[in-house]
Design a protein around this motif. Structure first.
Motif, mmCIF file in Angstrom:
data_model
loop_
_atom_site.group_PDB
_atom_site.id
_atom_site.type_symbol
_atom_site.label_atom_id
_atom_site.label_comp_id
_atom_site.label_asym_id
_atom_site.label_seq_id
_atom_site.Cartn_x
_atom_site.Cartn_y
_atom_site.Cartn_z
ATOM 1 N N ALA A 167 12.349 14.197 -73.018
ATOM 2 C CA ALA A 167 12.142 15.637 -73.183
ATOM 3 C C ALA A 167 10.868 15.981 -73.975
ATOM 4 O O ALA A 167 10.129 16.890 -73.575
ATOM 5 N N PRO A 168 10.572 15.294 -75.084
ATOM 6 C CA PRO A 168 9.360 15.658 -75.831
ATOM 7 C C PRO A 168 8.095 14.961 -75.349
ATOM 8 O O PRO A 168 7.021 15.165 -75.916
ATOM 9 N N LEU A 169 8.191 14.121 -74.316
ATOM 10 C CA LEU A 169 7.065 13.323 -73.865
ATOM 11 C C LEU A 169 6.301 14.007 -72.734
ATOM 12 O O LEU A 169 6.845 14.830 -72.004
ATOM 13 N N VAL A 170 5.046 13.641 -72.587
ATOM 14 C CA VAL A 170 4.245 14.074 -71.436
ATOM 15 C C VAL A 170 4.140 12.894 -70.473
ATOM 16 O O VAL A 170 4.498 11.761 -70.811
ATOM 17 N N LEU A 171 3.620 13.166 -69.280
ATOM 18 C CA LEU A 171 3.581 12.157 -68.231
ATOM 19 C C LEU A 171 2.899 10.872 -68.686
ATOM 20 O O LEU A 171 3.401 9.764 -68.453
ATOM 21 N N GLU A 172 1.746 10.999 -69.337
ATOM 22 C CA GLU A 172 0.981 9.818 -69.735
ATOM 23 C C GLU A 172 1.778 8.930 -70.689
ATOM 24 O O GLU A 172 1.697 7.692 -70.623
ATOM 25 N N GLU A 173 2.561 9.540 -71.572
ATOM 26 C CA GLU A 173 3.364 8.759 -72.517
ATOM 27 C C GLU A 173 4.498 8.031 -71.805
ATOM 28 O O GLU A 173 4.824 6.885 -72.142
ATOM 29 N N ILE A 174 5.100 8.679 -70.828
ATOM 30 C CA ILE A 174 6.171 8.049 -70.055
ATOM 31 C C ILE A 174 5.635 6.852 -69.273
ATOM 32 O O ILE A 174 6.225 5.768 -69.272
#
Length: 248
Positions: free
Chosen positions: A54-61
């Motif tokens: 939920a708190p992550l953006v695509l690049e972090e995932i």
């Protein structure tokens, strides 16, 4: 391998056998924390790393996936329902393709199917609706103009509307451009979960029903005569002949 896995509508017993097995084996589980119930996460092995997306953006995932892939560890990207419906997996798969990282998709039980079970109805009724429309109201995510609710309502098919209960008044207004005001509706909140709730009524009173119930999210709106109509299939009628039975 990285697996995009459908977590089902919320009831852990509605996980597929394959989904449960992968959760038991996963080293990393990235899950949609705002939607996946903790009971489903309890199916993971205790030592697995569990990350709320939920708190992550695509690049972090993607970075997390790539890190565990390089370690040759099993990754599960857990989405509610079935990943192919409003799962936002397309951009994740594209990023993995660009990195040359293999993945598979494991389908799950969609909440629109759990909602039909909750109201104990068939979307396709013999002699009635033979069409199911799965859609949503335009919001921050746009919808093509030709697929607006007002246009789809002209078909008067069985409809399951996702991600729109917070805008019930607008949903009602658009649907009334195709369906009569007395068309049956049902709102199914948290289908298959312990907090499941079903509100029934007519399209002309949809907004009032939703407001009175205090439902603002995690609910589907079902619309159509299938909610009250009845039909009789020819398949099991004694006068009907088919490949495996002769008419009596």
């Amino acid at each position: 391998m990285i697996y995009f896995v459908g977590a089902g509508p919320g009831d852990p017993e509605l996980l597929t056998v394959k989904a449960w097995r992968l959760l038991q084996q996963a080293d990393l589980v990235i899950y949609a924390g705002s939607l996946v119930p903790l009971e489903v996460m309890d199916c993971c092995r205790p030592e697995a790393k569990k990350v709320n997306s939920a708190p992550l953006v695509l690049e972090e995932i993607i970075a997390l996936m790539a890190e565990y892939h390089q370690r040759q560890q099993l990754v599960v990207r857990l989405h509610t329902g079935d990943p192919s419906l409003y799962g936002a997996i397309g951009e994740q798969m594209k990023a993995l393709d660009e990195l040359g990282i293999p993945y598979e998709i494991v389908p799950g039980v969609s909440s629109f199917l759990a909602a039909a079970a909750a109201v104990k109805r068939e979307y396709t009724v013999p002699g009635g609706s033979q069409t199911v429309i799965i859609t949503r109201l335009a919001g921050r995510t746009p919808v093509p103009q030709e697929q607006a609710l007002a246009s789809l309502a002209q078909h008067r098919g069985s409809m399951a509307i996702f991600l729109s209960v917070g805008l019930a008044a607008q949903v009602q207004q658009e649907l009334l451009q195709g369906y009569p005001p007395d068309t049956p509706v049902a709102v199914v909140e948290r289908a298959s979960q312990p907090a499941e709730r079903v509100i029934r009524g007519k399209l002309g009173e949809l907004a009032k029903l939703v407001e009175a119930a205090g439902i603002t999210k995690t609910a589907l709106i079902l619309v159509g005569d299938f909610l009250t109509g009845e039909g009789k299939s020819l398949l099991y009628q004694k006068e009907f002949t088919h490949e495996f039975r002769t008419a009596r």
